[in-house]
Design a protein around this motif. Structure first.
Motif, mmCIF file in Angstrom:
data_model
loop_
_atom_site.group_PDB
_atom_site.id
_atom_site.type_symbol
_atom_site.label_atom_id
_atom_site.label_comp_id
_atom_site.label_asym_id
_atom_site.label_seq_id
_atom_site.Cartn_x
_atom_site.Cartn_y
_atom_site.Cartn_z
ATOM 1 N N PHE A 272 88.400 31.367 48.594
ATOM 2 C CA PHE A 272 88.077 31.678 47.199
ATOM 3 C C PHE A 272 86.887 32.623 47.109
ATOM 4 N N LYS A 276 88.834 36.044 47.826
ATOM 5 C CA LYS A 276 89.382 36.112 46.458
ATOM 6 C C LYS A 276 90.870 35.784 46.424
ATOM 7 N N ASP A 324 79.247 27.140 46.599
ATOM 8 C CA ASP A 324 78.883 28.311 47.421
ATOM 9 C C ASP A 324 77.444 28.193 47.915
ATOM 10 N N GLY B 308 86.503 40.070 41.669
ATOM 11 C CA GLY B 308 86.689 38.630 41.817
ATOM 12 C C GLY B 308 85.408 37.883 42.149
ATOM 13 N N ASN B 309 84.257 38.488 41.860
ATOM 14 C CA ASN B 309 82.998 37.846 42.235
ATOM 15 C C ASN B 309 82.510 36.911 41.136
ATOM 16 N N VAL B 310 83.049 35.710 41.164
ATOM 17 C CA VAL B 310 82.753 34.717 40.138
ATOM 18 C C VAL B 310 82.213 33.454 40.797
ATOM 19 N N ASP B 311 81.177 32.864 40.207
ATOM 20 C CA ASP B 311 80.649 31.599 40.715
ATOM 21 C C ASP B 311 81.712 30.503 40.587
#
Lengths: 324, 324
Positions: A272, A276, A324, B308-311
């Motif tokens: 994830f 992605k 994360d 797609g850089n989402v927490d």
């Protein structure tokens, strides 16, 4: 018996109908693993798993007369969706026999792809008897999930892609890790790589408690799993290796790798955040093995993420447990 | 001024360094939208967004002398990561000036890609002054996020891919929806498509309250956003269209489309369940427009998912609010 010519013939039939999935990578994953990792995301394939390849191969390989009557399949999910969509796109009927405890999304999707879904209770009903009755009544062709040469040939087309993609990257030696249930996918990939990229060694990957293939390869004879269900990695749970796939795996594969469910969930969270992509627990076992059990592997690993059909609540759990 | 020759030159420099992202689709999305939808998942690009294309183009396009001294960039996140990795792979230093309220994962990743991150407070500090001082002290070249011909040329390489992929699918007429902040990505894509696939019409897509480009295209002059922050769609929030990008968009783009944050979150959940990709809120606005605001569009839409850089916590919220 599936051979490279059958795989190449399958590829010709699949051309324009399946996706050539890319090879992904991330320096963050390389750092965790201590080696170079490439990921083949078959979760991005039509219906969310590699199974569409084998289903298309099997259905397109039937005689026009047999095909027109329709197909039947047993599946807990990904094979079901692959067969359902491949049948729909061929304009033929499909009956899918699924366990009633399969993930809801897989049952719903199989129906939405146009198949007739027949549910059975794993504990009390005999799916083979149900299947035999329906097949006889309607003259349907059974599409086996793994012990079927045309299916193995279709799955092998992913191996042809891996061989080409490795060559493009200048890789002539690597370990290729494949999530393994009955062994259809890994058999096809192994046959393709043996012919096209013999420096690549294929290893089956399985979840703890369901490591029948790993144990069978170690002992040299077919071993069974003690349990048949109860794993988050439902996509790759089968009772034992196939009669067709086991000899192929015995001849061509390296030792199996076994990961815990927690490691599979952690690999999902890393896929994830770093790649992605959405991977289901069973589909993440090869990436988990690459990340957390690489001791016996060389400096370059290609891990296949075989499917992404996971309910939202399980995916959320994977992220919640692995912030994360 | 960026033209098709510059985009093709950028492509030659990017060859072997950027990913050719595939075109994805799902019959479930087509059904929701009432039209055929293809998705270009630039979230699968290196560093998780299309920004790596422009960064690589800009850095590879510098003179060797200038390049060796290093680069500097201002960014809330995706441009930062793109410049950081492109600089690292070129073996040169990078300084990235980021707002202190940027998503944590973007700050951490930018550091992990080897850049020196300098944080500033959006409310009280002047980032341009900080940047000017550092540039002068170290003779760094500024890589602008969008108003920079080499960056626009790099982003345009995604447009070349779209033109080719549309041709492979036999598509010669479609609406191409692009998440838009300052307009660098959409300008590059528009220039590429105008030259290579003139039947494809490009539309900017923005979140409600930050629709400066849509309003600017409608009025024919540069309009500003009232707010500068406070959107989940942080990746595509800019004060106003660029001075270089606005004339390109005015000449080549169709009308803009505006979506709500809720629609962006819903599109993220559908990209999860149907395409198996991870999209950030800002990156999902074009897919949201295709799914929920297609009234003015034709029967074929290509929606770019730009990043797609989402927490993890925001992604979990998107899934929780939109159960399958």
């Amino acid at each position: 018996m599936t051979d490279i010519a059958m795989i190449e013939a399958a590829r010709a039939r699949l051309d324009g109908h399946v996706r050539r999935t890319p090879l992904l990578s991330s320096p963050f994953l390389d750092e965790i693993a201590g080696r170079r990792i490439f990921v083949k995301p078959e979760c991005l394939q039509h219906t969310g798993s590699f199974k569409f390849r084998g289903a298309w191969s099997a259905i397109s390989g039937l005689s026009p007369e047999a095909r027109a009557k329709g197909v039947i399949a047993f599946s807990s999910g990904n094979h079901a969706q692959g067969v359902a969509l491949a049948a729909k796109l061929h304009g033929i009927p499909a009956v899918i026999i699924m366990p009633s405890d399969a993930p809801r999304i897989k049952i719903e999707n199989t129906r939405a792809y146009g198949a007739e879904v027949v549910l059975f209770d794993r504990a009390t009903e005999d799916r083979d008897a149900i299947g035999a009755r329906l097949s006889a009544e309607r003259d349907l062709t059974l599409v086996r999930p793994f012990d079927e040469p045309l299916v193995i040939a279709g799955q092998g087309t992913a191996g042809l892609e891996i061989a080409e993609q490795a060559a493009e990257l200048g890789i002539d030696k690597a370990d290729v890790l494949v999530p393994t249930g009955g062994g259809g996918f890994i058999s096809g990939v192994s046959l393709a790589l043996a012919a096209k990229a013999p420096g690549l060694t294929v290893h089956p990957c399985e979840p703890e408690g369901f490591d029948d293939v790993t144990r069978s390869l170690a002992s040299g004879k077919i071993e069974k799993n003690a349990r048949q269900s109860g794993s988050l990695c439902d996509a790759i749970i089968t009772p034992q290796p196939g009669n067709i796939t086991f000899p192929i795996m015995s001849k061509l594969c390296g030792a199996g790798l076994v990961v815990t469910e927690d490691e599979a969930l952690k690999a999902m969270a890393l896929a994830f955040s770093r790649l992605k992509i959405v991977v289901e627990p069973g589909g993440a076992v090869a990436l988990a093995a690459a990340l957390f059990h690489g001791e016996t592997l060389g400096d370059t690993v290609i891990a296949v993420c075989s499917g992404g059909n996971v309910d939202g609540d399980i995916f959320r759990m994977a992220l919640e447990r692995n912030p994360d």
